[in-house]
Design an enzyme around this catalytic site. Structure first.
Site, PDB file in Angstrom:
ATOM      1  N   ARG A 166       3.526  -7.443  46.360  1.00 23.06           N
ATOM      2  CA  ARG A 166       4.727  -8.264  46.084  1.00 23.06           C
ATOM      3  C   ARG A 166       5.292  -8.052  44.681  1.00 23.06           C
ATOM      4  NH1 ARG A 166       4.559  -7.732  51.090  1.00 23.06           N
ATOM      5  NH2 ARG A 166       3.981  -9.491  52.393  1.00 23.06           N
ATOM      6  N   ASP A 221      13.459 -10.291  61.298  1.00 22.19           N
ATOM      7  CA  ASP A 221      13.863 -11.351  60.361  1.00 22.19           C
ATOM      8  C   ASP A 221      14.805 -10.848  59.271  1.00 22.19           C
ATOM      9  OD1 ASP A 221      12.232 -12.937  61.832  1.00 22.19           O
ATOM     10  OD2 ASP A 221      10.860 -13.472  60.197  1.00 22.19           O
ATOM     11  N   ASP A 249       3.388 -15.568  49.987  1.00 22.22           N
ATOM     12  CA  ASP A 249       4.278 -14.476  49.582  1.00 22.22           C
ATOM     13  C   ASP A 249       5.570 -14.971  48.948  1.00 22.22           C
ATOM     14  OD1 ASP A 249       2.558 -12.409  50.197  1.00 22.22           O
ATOM     15  OD2 ASP A 249       3.175 -12.340  52.291  1.00 22.22           O
ATOM     16  N   SER A 260       1.329 -11.835  62.957  1.00 24.06           N
ATOM     17  CA  SER A 260       2.139 -11.510  61.790  1.00 24.06           C
ATOM     18  C   SER A 260       1.320 -10.531  60.963  1.00 24.06           C
ATOM     19  CB  SER A 260       2.435 -12.786  60.999  1.00 24.06           C
ATOM     20  OG  SER A 260       2.931 -12.426  59.733  1.00 24.06           O
TER      21      SER A 260
HETATM   22  N1  ARG Z   1      -2.879 -14.422  53.507  1.00 27.05           N
HETATM   23  C1  ARG Z   1      -2.704 -13.176  52.869  1.00 27.05           C
HETATM   24  C2  ARG Z   1      -2.177 -13.346  51.468  1.00 27.05           C
HETATM   25  O1  ARG Z   1      -1.686 -14.380  51.152  1.00 27.05           O
HETATM   26  C3  ARG Z   1      -1.879 -12.222  53.682  1.00 27.05           C
HETATM   27  C4  ARG Z   1      -0.442 -12.600  53.910  1.00 27.05           C
HETATM   28  C5  ARG Z   1       0.227 -11.490  54.615  1.00 27.05           C
HETATM   29  N2  ARG Z   1       1.461 -11.789  55.224  1.00 27.05           N
HETATM   30  C6  ARG Z   1       1.678 -11.710  56.545  1.00 27.05           C
HETATM   31  N3  ARG Z   1       2.883 -11.862  56.971  1.00 27.05           N
HETATM   32  N4  ARG Z   1       0.735 -11.483  57.403  1.00 27.05           N
HETATM   33  O2  ARG Z   1      -2.253 -12.458  50.661  1.00 27.05           O
END
Ligand code: ARG
Length: 400
Positions: A96, A14, A125, A176
């Protein structure tokens, strides 16, 4: 002169196609920026840097942010016992704000006009990136090419072929994944049916508890100011303690979590997490908290913990409420020092001993033997007063 943009680059499909897309559709010169927060294998960061240049970035910078991640971001989570919905130790939510901090620094150093991330429009995110940027550099534009483009995997591959972008044609990972020093998150694929048990190929940090050693292993953690400072008596930095525990506790199948969680954007999603070190460290931290923190403060810490976790999950790391709570936890953790011994066995971690110079446990008060120092006569009046409202209520309403 073209506008400049700093892209948070992971090396994946991506963000690799996003470089060219941002050049063509938005007219940016793209500087790629990649960070190691504990996810990268040996030599991988340099390969990522080269890939960014091969995919059309005008410049590419890499950072080893592992120690900073441990000392500034994970440490705050440990002090707060931060767990979203009481369970998830905020793995992705912690990295992040750190990534954005570095993007903003690189943007300033290069005189860039914008930063960009590769998040979709459905997750948390994107919120964490965008809101952190609003806090740290409100003058910068934030581009989200994947969100704007609505990119699918096939479209990304077609775009790459069309523009001669050398993406590595890896076998498609059905999940993912996001990972860092503090743990690993998996979603999508078979997990999208919340009734389907997590397939075994989803796990990378933990052994299945059935296959874990048949004998328990003990580990001793030493804390100062609420943060682990030694492992089995050996003084180590926080990053090394976490990395070592990930291996040791992971071998015992500790720290697996399968949950349905409430995203900020209103979606319930099914996630599978692994966080071996976090499970051990947080169990030990809570144990020392029980031993050393005065009872009313302990209640306040539990309440504040849930608020802290929600703020961080919802992208408000740099907001004033979360920062004020950090100050509260810093003060509240001053007594959290000493040792905790834990036993790791087949997916569970259990404290088996705790001691501290700041311990509020007094044997003379707790004991049932002859050395008892507790004044039993005090209890009589206390219990009468404590029960008085109940007694009055019962006298008034008792026959109803
Ligand atoms: N749901 C989790 C959070 O919001 C993990 C997100 C992780 N991202 C991913 N692309 N798997 O913190």
């Amino acid at each position: 002169m073209s506008k400049k943009l700093v892209l948070a680059y992971s090396g994946g499909l991506d963000t690799s196609v996003a470089i060219e897309w941002l050049k063509i559709h938005k007219g940016y010169e793209v500087i790629a920026c990649a960070m190691d927060v504990g996810q990268a294998a040996e030599g991988e960061m340099e390969r990522i840097r080269q890939r960014a240049l091969d995919c059309g970035a005008s410049d590419a910078v890499i950072f080893d942010a592992r120690a900073e991640f441990a000392d500034q971001f994970v440490a705050a989570c440990i002090r707060a016992n931060g767990k979203y919905m009481g369970k998830y130790p905020l793995v992705s939510a912690l990295s992040r704000p750190l990534i954005v901090k570095h993007l903003v620094e690189v943007a300033k150093a290069h005189g860039a006009d914008a930063i960009a991330h590769g998040c979709t429009g459905k997750g948390n995110d994107q919120v964490r990136f965008d809101v952190a940027a609003m806090a740290l550099a409100p003058h910068l534009t934030v581009e989200a090419p994947i969100r704007e483009w609505g990119l699918t995997r096939d479209a990304a591959l077609d775009f790459a072929a069309e523009h001669g972008i050398p993406v590595v044609a890896k076998k498609e990972n059905p999940y993912s994944i996001d990972e860092n020093l503090w743990g690993r998150a998996a979603e999508c694929g078979a997990l999208e049916d919340p009734w389907v048990a997590p397939p075994s190929d989803i796990y990378a940090m933990t052994t299945h508890p059935v296959d874990a050693p048949d004998t328990p292993e003990e580990v001793e953690l030493t804390f100062a100011g609420g943060i682990p400072v030694a492992l089995d008596g050996q003084v180590m930095d926080l990053f090394s303690i976490i990395a070592t525990l990930n291996t040791r506790a992971g071998a015992h199948g500790i720290g697996r979590l399968d949950m349905v969680e409430d995203r900020l954007v209103g979606i319930k999603s099914r996630e599978v997490y692994e966080f071996p070190a976090a499970a051990v460290i947080m169990a030990a931290h809570e144990e020392l908290e029980n031993l050393t923190v005065e009872t009313e403060l302990a209640v306040g810490m539990k309440d504040a913990s849930a608020v802290w976790a929600k703020l961080v999950y919802n992208g408000l790391w740099y907001g004033p409420y979360k920062q004020a709570l950090d100050a509260f936890f810093m003060q509240a953790n001053t007594s959290i020092e000493g040792d905790v011994r834990l036993s790791m066995y087949k997916g569970t971690v259990a404290p088996t001993g705790r001691r501290s110079e700041k311990s509020l446990y007094q044997r003379g008060l707790a004991t049932y033997d002859a050395s008892d120092e507790f004044d039993h006569s005090m209890a009589l009046g206390f219990v009468k007063l404590w029960g008085l409202p109940t007694k009055v209520w019962a006298e008034t309403n008792g026959d109803q």
